[in-house]
Design a protein around this motif. Structure first.
Motif, PDB file in Angstrom:
ATOM      1  N   ALA A 376       0.852  -1.193   0.000  1.00  9.51           N
ATOM      2  CA  ALA A 376       0.000   0.000   0.000  1.00  9.51           C
ATOM      3  C   ALA A 376       0.887   1.241   0.000  1.00  9.51           C
ATOM      4  O   ALA A 376       1.826   1.341   0.793  1.00  9.51           O
ATOM      5  N   TYR A 377       0.609   2.164  -0.907  1.00  6.78           N
ATOM      6  CA  TYR A 377       1.378   3.403  -0.984  1.00  6.78           C
ATOM      7  C   TYR A 377       0.556   4.570  -0.461  1.00  6.78           C
ATOM      8  O   TYR A 377      -0.669   4.605  -0.616  1.00  6.78           O
ATOM      9  N   ASN A 378       1.257   5.511   0.151  1.00  3.35           N
ATOM     10  CA  ASN A 378       0.615   6.712   0.662  1.00  3.35           C
ATOM     11  C   ASN A 378       0.906   7.837  -0.332  1.00  3.35           C
ATOM     12  O   ASN A 378       2.070   8.160  -0.565  1.00  3.35           O
ATOM     13  N   ILE A 379      -0.116   8.407  -0.926  1.00  2.00           N
ATOM     14  CA  ILE A 379       0.079   9.424  -1.965  1.00  2.00           C
ATOM     15  C   ILE A 379      -0.321  10.793  -1.426  1.00  2.00           C
ATOM     16  O   ILE A 379      -1.456  10.974  -0.961  1.00  2.00           O
ATOM     17  N   LEU A 380       0.622  11.743  -1.469  1.00  2.00           N
ATOM     18  CA  LEU A 380       0.326  13.122  -1.057  1.00  2.00           C
ATOM     19  C   LEU A 380      -0.092  13.900  -2.299  1.00  2.00           C
ATOM     20  O   LEU A 380       0.658  13.957  -3.289  1.00  2.00           O
ATOM     21  N   ASP A 383      -3.293  19.181  -3.440  1.00  2.00           N
ATOM     22  CA  ASP A 383      -4.169  20.012  -2.589  1.00  2.00           C
ATOM     23  C   ASP A 383      -3.914  19.786  -1.100  1.00  2.00           C
ATOM     24  O   ASP A 383      -4.654  20.272  -0.246  1.00  2.00           O
ATOM     25  N   GLY A 384      -2.848  19.000  -0.780  1.00  2.00           N
ATOM     26  CA  GLY A 384      -2.460  18.790   0.615  1.00  2.00           C
ATOM     27  C   GLY A 384      -3.089  17.569   1.262  1.00  2.00           C
ATOM     28  O   GLY A 384      -2.720  17.196   2.369  1.00  2.00           O
ATOM     29  N   SER A 385      -4.054  16.935   0.594  1.00  3.87           N
ATOM     30  CA  SER A 385      -4.691  15.745   1.186  1.00  3.87           C
ATOM     31  C   SER A 385      -3.857  14.495   0.891  1.00  3.87           C
ATOM     32  O   SER A 385      -2.990  14.504   0.011  1.00  3.87           O
ATOM     33  N   GLU A 386      -4.142  13.434   1.649  1.00  6.82           N
ATOM     34  CA  GLU A 386      -3.412  12.167   1.467  1.00  6.82           C
ATOM     35  C   GLU A 386      -4.398  11.053   1.138  1.00  6.82           C
ATOM     36  O   GLU A 386      -5.502  11.018   1.671  1.00  6.82           O
ATOM     37  N   ILE A 387      -3.982  10.153   0.248  1.00  4.30           N
ATOM     38  CA  ILE A 387      -4.802   8.967  -0.010  1.00  4.30           C
ATOM     39  C   ILE A 387      -3.902   7.739   0.052  1.00  4.30           C
ATOM     40  O   ILE A 387      -2.690   7.845  -0.140  1.00  4.30           O
ATOM     41  N   GLU A 388      -4.520   6.592   0.340  1.00  4.03           N
ATOM     42  CA  GLU A 388      -3.747   5.339   0.360  1.00  4.03           C
ATOM     43  C   GLU A 388      -4.247   4.465  -0.783  1.00  4.03           C
ATOM     44  O   GLU A 388      -5.444   4.296  -0.955  1.00  4.03           O
ATOM     45  N   ILE A 389      -3.327   3.973  -1.604  1.00  2.13           N
ATOM     46  CA  ILE A 389      -3.751   3.104  -2.710  1.00  2.13           C
ATOM     47  C   ILE A 389      -3.084   1.736  -2.567  1.00  2.13           C
ATOM     48  O   ILE A 389      -1.920   1.635  -2.193  1.00  2.13           O
ATOM     49  N   ARG A 400      -1.738  15.560 -10.365  1.00  8.32           N
ATOM     50  CA  ARG A 400      -2.361  15.772  -9.051  1.00  8.32           C
ATOM     51  C   ARG A 400      -1.473  15.277  -7.907  1.00  8.32           C
ATOM     52  O   ARG A 400      -1.783  15.473  -6.736  1.00  8.32           O
ATOM     53  N   ILE A 401      -0.368  14.599  -8.254  1.00 10.76           N
ATOM     54  CA  ILE A 401       0.461  13.968  -7.210  1.00 10.76           C
ATOM     55  C   ILE A 401       1.643  14.852  -6.820  1.00 10.76           C
ATOM     56  O   ILE A 401       2.424  15.276  -7.668  1.00 10.76           O
ATOM     57  N   GLU A 402       1.748  15.113  -5.530  1.00  6.46           N
ATOM     58  CA  GLU A 402       2.856  15.910  -4.995  1.00  6.46           C
ATOM     59  C   GLU A 402       4.026  15.001  -4.625  1.00  6.46           C
ATOM     60  O   GLU A 402       5.176  15.295  -4.904  1.00  6.46           O
ATOM     61  N   ASP A 403       3.695  13.850  -3.974  1.00  4.56           N
ATOM     62  CA  ASP A 403       4.767  12.975  -3.487  1.00  4.56           C
ATOM     63  C   ASP A 403       4.250  11.547  -3.305  1.00  4.56           C
ATOM     64  O   ASP A 403       3.090  11.330  -2.952  1.00  4.56           O
ATOM     65  N   TYR A 404       5.137  10.580  -3.584  1.00  4.58           N
ATOM     66  CA  TYR A 404       4.829   9.164  -3.331  1.00  4.58           C
ATOM     67  C   TYR A 404       5.515   8.755  -2.036  1.00  4.58           C
ATOM     68  O   TYR A 404       6.690   9.043  -1.843  1.00  4.58           O
ATOM     69  N   ARG A 405       4.796   8.042  -1.164  1.00  7.43           N
ATOM     70  CA  ARG A 405       5.432   7.523   0.061  1.00  7.43           C
ATOM     71  C   ARG A 405       5.206   6.020   0.128  1.00  7.43           C
ATOM     72  O   ARG A 405       4.085   5.551  -0.046  1.00  7.43           O
ATOM     73  N   GLU A 406       6.299   5.291   0.414  1.00  5.72           N
ATOM     74  CA  GLU A 406       6.190   3.831   0.462  1.00  5.72           C
ATOM     75  C   GLU A 406       6.517   3.320   1.860  1.00  5.72           C
ATOM     76  O   GLU A 406       7.241   3.965   2.625  1.00  5.72           O
ATOM     77  N   PRO A 407       5.973   2.137   2.234  1.00  6.34           N
ATOM     78  CA  PRO A 407       6.236   1.594   3.579  1.00  6.34           C
ATOM     79  C   PRO A 407       7.668   1.056   3.702  1.00  6.34           C
ATOM     80  O   PRO A 407       8.166   0.405   2.782  1.00  6.34           O
TER      81      PRO A 407
END
Length: 614
Positions: A376-380, A383-389, A400-407
């Motif tokens: 599961a990746y955390n996408i910033l 607009d400042g919100s975060e979603i998990e995909i 629309r993507i500011e940053d990708y975050r991985e576990p």
């Protein structure tokens, strides 16, 4: 028994690295206390699932009550909770620890301390348990009980006389161990006269009795009559049955303070009595629930699809039934152009995924196709919100993507010193960050050194979960001749230079083959996928391009050449212009076909693509 019934109760669990002999020791304890009749004795009594017996691993925690007469003639009630050893099931271990006052720490006399031995001891210390160290398998020719005992003393600060030497296979040292449990494990705390508070440490679903909650009573008493209330879920239900395990379910009129047993609640969903919740009596409820557990978050995701599309409902039903007994499994419906309708399932790790797949196929007779596991990746977002995909297909538009975050994981590896080089090389190719290296030693000498063995080393790394997912464990075992052991825990999400790699067949993206990958690996992985697909997709009547792309940029391409029908077969001699006309007509037809033709990708292509080595 003494004036207070709870003074004669001892609740303990067994913790160890995988394969160090937990289930066999549990068998000997059951035999020594005459809990199981000699003629009913089988190996791994508490591992009731066929899968547990075949693989020789414990998957679900089990609880059993034993009666033991101590040296002073006093009869004690011993409640043993057997726990799994594999890192994927460490959540089962933490639940068991919360229900105990003591833990038997088993270390294999041939292998010494392993990565999960350390992890489990720290868990037990965090729960403030009395730990009794046990060196097992002392009957083996290659056992080194004295060396392993010194290792345990040095690592955890025990005295030599606190370490028990046993052989779970032959029964040597078992009586002394039982006496030590009575002497060293404290009796349960709590208030007998207070309202009931019982901790649910596991649950299963029974079609006749509803949810059967495995509980440890901390305060008060639960009787077989009356209404039960689940505190945080705020559900009430009539109690159908109360009892304990010996090791089969044994009915009783009540469970008193300190006892471990089960309550058949009649509730229709395991979600109504979640693990970690508190049971109390509806007529006289407790004011405060007990502190529960952290809810489990799946770490690994994969799509499960029925091999036959008509089995979709059967798969759904099977997943629902399995989820009743496995709170860590999550699933949501999803559809793929390539594989049809199925479910996106969340698992704790690869072994958990493997076990779930095998149980679905074996117990529920469902033929499955599984997509390659992803994390599961955390996408910033901008607009400042975060979603998990959990699936690359759900990724929003790149703009629309500011940053990708991985576990990321904290990874501990224990290995003989001779293999440090290959392990470092392996972890570095997986983007691992080195933290520290420590020789395991006691006194002034290094464990295993100078006695024909090899010094053992603890290596600590930080590494992305996605890199450990596929074949890391197999590679680790291969590079260390099977000697290394590993343990990991989730450390958090970190920003990474990640990209979505799409596979296009005849210009159309194939959603089931999209993957998230680090930019440095994208070109190599794209080339491997394209080459594999070229071998697997049958030739068409027109040329088919296969491309790997990041966004609009193509990074790898192969062409599947067209099948060509010989249109000149019936032209014997004659004018060359006639032949040219037939060839031009064929070329025109191929162009038209390329515009409107579709490429069917065979199921085997998906299956073998999912096995491409990362």
């Amino acid at each position: 028994m003494s004036s207070d019934h709870a003074d004669d109760i001892r609740n303990f669990c067994i913790i160890a690295h995988i394969d160090h002999g937990k289930s066999t020791l549990a068998d000997r304890l059951l035999q020594a206390t005459n809990t199981v009749d000699a003629r009913d004795m089988v190996e791994q009594v508490l591992d009731s699932m066929d899968l547990e017996r075949e693989r020789g691993i414990t998957i679900k925690a089990q609880a059993v009550r034993m009666s033991y007469t101590a040296a002073d003639g006093q009869v004690y009630q011993l409640n043993l909770i057997d726990t799994p050893g594999h890192v994927d099931f460490s959540y089962e271990v933490s639940r068991s620890l919360a229900a105990c006052e003591g833990a038997l720490l088993i270390v294999d006399a041939t292998q010494g301390i392993q990565a999960q031995t350390l992890a489990n001891v720290y868990l037990a210390m965090g729960h403030d348990l009395e730990i009794i160290p046990v060196v097992n398998k002392i009957d083996l020719d290659i056992a080194e009980p004295e060396r392993v005992s010194l290792e345990v003393q040095q690592a955890f600060g025990f005295n030599a006389d606190e370490v028990h030497m046993v052989s779970a296979k032959s029964g040597q040292g078992i009586d002394e161990l039982l006496q030590s449990i009575v002497d060293r494990v404290p009796s349960p705390k709590g208030e007998s006269d207070s309202p009931l508070r019982a901790l649910i440490f596991d649950s299963k679903y029974d079609p006749y009795k509803g949810v059967v909650a495995y509980v440890r009573v901390l305060d008060g008493e639960v009787s077989s009559r009356g209404k039960i209330r689940v505190m945080s879920a705020d559900k009430e239900s009539e109690i159908l049955e109360v009892g304990y395990f010996q090791p089969g379910p044994t009915k009783s009129t009540s469970l008193k303070r300190g006892e471990v047993g089960y309550v058949a609640t009649g509730l229709k969903s395991v979600g109504d009595a979640p693990v970690g919740d508190t049971l109390t009596m509806a007529a006289r409820p407790a004011s405060e629930p007990l502190t529960g557990y952290e809810t489990l978050k799946p770490m690994v995701f994969a799509g499960l699809y029925p091999a036959d599309g008509e089995e979709y409902l059967a798969l759904r039903e099977a997943l629902e039934k399995l989820q009743l007994n496995d709170a860590a499994l999550t699933f949501t419906p999803e559809s793929s152009l390539a594989l049809g309708t199925g479910f996106r399932c969340g698992f704790l790790g690869l072994l958990h995924m493997d076990i779930v797949q095998e149980r679905l196929e074996r117990e529920y007779d469902v033929d499955l196709l599984a997509t390659s596991p992803s994390v599961a990746y955390n996408i910033l977002l901008t607009d400042g919100s975060e979603i998990e995909i959990e699936s690359p297909a759900k990724l929003p538009q790149p703009q629309r993507i500011e940053d990708y975050r991985e576990p990321w994981l904290d990874l501990s590896i224990i290995t003989p010193a001779a293999y440090i080089g290959p392990i470092m090389e392996l972890v570095q190719t997986r983007r691992g960050i080195f933290n520290k290296m420590e020789y395991l030693q006691y006194g002034n000498s290094i464990v295993g050194a100078g006695d024909g063995g090899d010094a053992r080393v603890l290596l600590e790394y930080e590494v992305p979960l996605a890199e450990v997912l596929m074949d890391f464990y197999d590679q680790l075992k291969a590079k260390t001749s099977g000697y290394a052991s590993m343990d990991y825990s989730f450390s958090g999400y970190r920003s990474g230079d990640l990209v979505k790699l799409d596979i296009l067949v005849a210009g159309e993206p194939v959603d089931a083959l999209s993957i998230m990958i680090h930019r440095s690996e994208a070109a190599r992985q794209g080339r491997a996928l394209v080459d594999k697909l070229k071998e697997l997709i049958p030739r068409q009547m027109f040329e088919v391009p296969i491309q790997a792309a990041i966004g609009n940029r193509i990074i790898a391409r192969e062409n599947i050449r067209a099948l060509r029908k010989n249109v000149l077969a019936k032209c014997y001699g004659g004018d060359v212009s006639r032949k040219r006309k037939l060839l031009e007509k064929q070329a025109e037809g191929k162009k038209r076909m390329k515009r409107v033709g579709t490429v069917e990708i065979p199921q085997e292509a998906f299956l073998s693509i999912l096995k491409v080595e990362r």
